[in-house]
Design a protein around this motif. Structure first.
Motif, PDB file in Angstrom:
ATOM      1  N   VAL A 192       0.843  -1.206   0.000  1.00  0.00           N
ATOM      2  CA  VAL A 192       0.000   0.000   0.000  1.00  0.00           C
ATOM      3  C   VAL A 192       0.869   1.243   0.000  1.00  0.00           C
ATOM      4  N   LEU A 193       1.895   1.265   0.851  1.00  0.00           N
ATOM      5  CA  LEU A 193       2.803   2.406   0.908  1.00  0.00           C
ATOM      6  C   LEU A 193       3.548   2.596  -0.413  1.00  0.00           C
ATOM      7  N   ALA A 194       3.994   1.489  -1.006  1.00  0.00           N
ATOM      8  CA  ALA A 194       4.742   1.572  -2.261  1.00  0.00           C
ATOM      9  C   ALA A 194       3.875   2.136  -3.387  1.00  0.00           C
ATOM     10  N   VAL A 195       2.673   1.620  -3.512  1.00  0.00           N
ATOM     11  CA  VAL A 195       1.764   2.104  -4.561  1.00  0.00           C
ATOM     12  C   VAL A 195       1.366   3.543  -4.297  1.00  0.00           C
ATOM     13  N   LEU A 196       1.036   3.855  -3.049  1.00  0.00           N
ATOM     14  CA  LEU A 196       0.614   5.208  -2.698  1.00  0.00           C
ATOM     15  C   LEU A 196       1.717   6.221  -2.971  1.00  0.00           C
ATOM     16  N   SER A 197       2.961   5.876  -2.623  1.00  0.00           N
ATOM     17  CA  SER A 197       4.078   6.797  -2.856  1.00  0.00           C
ATOM     18  C   SER A 197       4.277   7.060  -4.341  1.00  0.00           C
ATOM     19  N   THR A 198       4.148   6.008  -5.141  1.00  0.00           N
ATOM     20  CA  THR A 198       4.338   6.150  -6.587  1.00  0.00           C
ATOM     21  C   THR A 198       3.244   7.025  -7.201  1.00  0.00           C
ATOM     22  N   VAL A 199       1.994   6.738  -6.854  1.00  0.00           N
ATOM     23  CA  VAL A 199       0.871   7.528  -7.381  1.00  0.00           C
ATOM     24  C   VAL A 199       0.975   8.973  -6.918  1.00  0.00           C
ATOM     25  N   TRP A 200       1.311   9.171  -5.655  1.00  0.00           N
ATOM     26  CA  TRP A 200       1.436  10.522  -5.098  1.00  0.00           C
ATOM     27  C   TRP A 200       2.474  11.333  -5.876  1.00  0.00           C
ATOM     28  N   LEU A 201       3.654  10.779  -6.060  1.00  0.00           N
ATOM     29  CA  LEU A 201       4.710  11.505  -6.764  1.00  0.00           C
ATOM     30  C   LEU A 201       4.374  11.701  -8.236  1.00  0.00           C
ATOM     31  N   LEU A 202       3.692  10.752  -8.814  1.00  0.00           N
ATOM     32  CA  LEU A 202       3.291  10.873 -10.213  1.00  0.00           C
ATOM     33  C   LEU A 202       2.291  12.015 -10.399  1.00  0.00           C
ATOM     34  N   VAL A 203       1.378  12.151  -9.456  1.00  0.00           N
ATOM     35  CA  VAL A 203       0.343  13.185  -9.549  1.00  0.00           C
ATOM     36  C   VAL A 203       0.878  14.565  -9.173  1.00  0.00           C
ATOM     37  N   PHE A 204       1.673  14.637  -8.115  1.00  0.00           N
ATOM     38  CA  PHE A 204       2.046  15.936  -7.567  1.00  0.00           C
ATOM     39  C   PHE A 204       3.453  16.411  -7.932  1.00  0.00           C
ATOM     40  N   THR A 205       4.273  15.535  -8.555  1.00  0.00           N
ATOM     41  CA  THR A 205       5.586  15.991  -9.025  1.00  0.00           C
ATOM     42  C   THR A 205       5.681  15.726 -10.519  1.00  0.00           C
ATOM     43  N   ASN A 206       6.359  14.663 -10.925  1.00  0.00           N
ATOM     44  CA  ASN A 206       6.489  14.347 -12.345  1.00  0.00           C
ATOM     45  C   ASN A 206       6.877  12.872 -12.509  1.00  0.00           C
ATOM     46  N   PRO A 207       6.751  12.328 -13.716  1.00  0.00           N
ATOM     47  CA  PRO A 207       7.028  10.894 -13.930  1.00  0.00           C
ATOM     48  C   PRO A 207       8.454  10.469 -13.572  1.00  0.00           C
ATOM     49  N   LEU A 208       9.447  11.331 -13.839  1.00  0.00           N
ATOM     50  CA  LEU A 208      10.829  10.962 -13.524  1.00  0.00           C
ATOM     51  C   LEU A 208      11.008  10.787 -12.024  1.00  0.00           C
ATOM     52  N   THR A 209      10.446  11.689 -11.247  1.00  0.00           N
ATOM     53  CA  THR A 209      10.550  11.592  -9.787  1.00  0.00           C
ATOM     54  C   THR A 209       9.905  10.309  -9.286  1.00  0.00           C
ATOM     55  N   ALA A 210       8.725   9.991  -9.822  1.00  0.00           N
ATOM     56  CA  ALA A 210       8.040   8.761  -9.422  1.00  0.00           C
ATOM     57  C   ALA A 210       8.857   7.532  -9.804  1.00  0.00           C
ATOM     58  N   ALA A 211       9.466   7.557 -10.991  1.00  0.00           N
ATOM     59  CA  ALA A 211      10.274   6.419 -11.451  1.00  0.00           C
ATOM     60  C   ALA A 211      11.510   6.227 -10.567  1.00  0.00           C
ATOM     61  N   LEU A 212      12.135   7.314 -10.161  1.00  0.00           N
ATOM     62  CA  LEU A 212      13.298   7.229  -9.277  1.00  0.00           C
ATOM     63  C   LEU A 212      12.910   6.661  -7.913  1.00  0.00           C
ATOM     64  N   SER A 213      11.718   7.018  -7.448  1.00  0.00           N
ATOM     65  CA  SER A 213      11.220   6.476  -6.185  1.00  0.00           C
ATOM     66  C   SER A 213      11.025   4.968  -6.275  1.00  0.00           C
ATOM     67  N   VAL A 214      10.439   4.513  -7.363  1.00  0.00           N
ATOM     68  CA  VAL A 214      10.250   3.069  -7.578  1.00  0.00           C
ATOM     69  C   VAL A 214      11.598   2.358  -7.639  1.00  0.00           C
ATOM     70  N   ALA A 215      12.570   2.983  -8.310  1.00  0.00           N
ATOM     71  CA  ALA A 215      13.910   2.393  -8.411  1.00  0.00           C
ATOM     72  C   ALA A 215      14.548   2.266  -7.035  1.00  0.00           C
ATOM     73  N   ALA A 216      14.344   3.267  -6.178  1.00  0.00           N
ATOM     74  CA  ALA A 216      14.911   3.225  -4.833  1.00  0.00           C
ATOM     75  C   ALA A 216      14.325   2.072  -4.026  1.00  0.00           C
ATOM     76  N   ILE A 217      13.004   1.911  -4.098  1.00  0.00           N
ATOM     77  CA  ILE A 217      12.350   0.805  -3.385  1.00  0.00           C
ATOM     78  C   ILE A 217      12.864  -0.536  -3.907  1.00  0.00           C
ATOM     79  N   PHE A 218      12.906  -0.672  -5.229  1.00  0.00           N
ATOM     80  CA  PHE A 218      13.372  -1.920  -5.842  1.00  0.00           C
ATOM     81  C   PHE A 218      14.801  -2.240  -5.401  1.00  0.00           C
ATOM     82  N   PHE A 219      15.656  -1.238  -5.410  1.00  0.00           N
ATOM     83  CA  PHE A 219      17.063  -1.488  -5.083  1.00  0.00           C
ATOM     84  C   PHE A 219      17.220  -1.929  -3.633  1.00  0.00           C
TER      85      PHE A 219
END
Length: 306
Positions: A109-136
């Motif tokens: 839930v936290l992972a999905v929420l963080s990604t959607v939040w950053l995608l909506v309120f910042t930009n796709p690159l920021t959201a993608a970097l967040s996903v990469a951080a979680i994955f790593f």
């Protein structure tokens, strides 16, 4: 027989406040706080001034959710070794305050929420970097490296470097040389930050069969590696001066706090080779203070006229 089984598997009955506290502990708030220290100053540097305050708040919220998700996944995956270590034996998945299934759902839930939040309120690159951080952190460090190699914290530490890229991308929608240098700083800083902690809890890691450097090498060897990485960290931090470019405040803080950090690592090594108690937590605490001062300077320097 059935009563005995029930008593060992049944989740203890706890109140709402204690349950809430248990879920918060899954997110490792102190680790998240340290990660956020590196985000906001980079946003100021990227803007060369004060960015849109809503953007800062939105990025910090998204970053908090992202880091919390990674930490929660880590607690879920490492629950077997957490029960073997005194340092982690009171985590909620060990005590039974939270079930593994509930922790896994919470993490997703936290992972999905963080990604959607950053995608909506910042930009796709920021959201993608967040996903990469979680994955790593979850896959590369926790699942692949942590239990297999003494270099686990070196390469696994890359996950903690992403907040500087996230902060910069939130403002500029791209990645430049300045945040890459700060990425390198955090990458090089992570081993001399964490290895002293692993020296203090060496017995814990050994009992859990986690090959931290302090388990596989002697104190002097760990101390020497800590010195080398500390020197590399400070050298990397000074690369930002001509590249950003940075002013006198950052230059003085980077050099001064860096010298102190290096001095602490040398003291650790000297105590180790003399056979004295190395006092690794002095270096651990110094590393946190150093990084905090450095990134405060990153944020303050662009706001000054000199």
């Amino acid at each position: 027989m059935s009563a005995a089984v029930s008593s060992t598997t049944e989740r203890p009955s706890i109140g709402f406040r204690r349950t809430l506290k248990a879920y918060v502990s899954l997110t490792k708030p102190r680790v998240t706080e340290l990660l956020l220290v590196t985000t906001a100053p980079v946003m100021i540097l990227a803007e060369r001034g004060i960015p849109n305050l809503w953007l800062v708040v939105a990025t910090l919220i998204g970053g908090t959710l992202s880091a919390s998700a990674a930490s929660s996944f880590n607690c879920y995956i490492d629950r077997d070794i957490d029960r073997l270590m005194h340092r982690t034996e009171n985590r909620p998945l060990v005590t039974g305050e939270i079930t593994p299934r509930a922790a896994l759902i919470f993490s997703w839930v936290l992972a999905v929420l963080s990604t959607v939040w950053l995608l909506v309120f910042t930009n796709p690159l920021t959201a993608a970097l967040s996903v990469a951080a979680i994955f790593f952190y979850v896959v590369v460090y926790t699942l692949v490296l942590k239990r297999r190699t003494e270099q686990n914290i070196v390469w696994g530490g890359i996950a903690g470097c992403f907040p500087v890229l996230i902060g910069w991308a939130a403002v500029t929608e791209r990645v430049d040389w300045a945040p890459l240098i700060l990425f390198l700083v955090v990458f090089l800083w992570t081993p001399p930050h964490y290895w002293p902690l692993s020296m203090k809890y060496r017995a814990d890691y050994e009992s859990a069969s986690v090959p931290m450097l302090a388990v596989t090498r002697g104190r002097a060897a760990v101390g020497l590696q800590t010195i080398l990485y500390a020197w590399a960290t400070v050298a990397a931090s000074l690369l930002l001066v001509p590249v950003a470019p940075m002013g006198i405040v950052y230059t003085v803080v980077a050099a001064g706090s860096g010298f102190w950090f290096i001095a602490e690592t040398h003291r650790l090594y000297n105590r180790a080779i003399r056979g004295e108690e190395p006092k690794p937590m002095l270096v651990f605490k110094a590393s946190i203070t150093y990084l905090t001062l450095l990134f405060v300077a990153v944020g303050v320097d662009p706001l000054l006229p000199f």
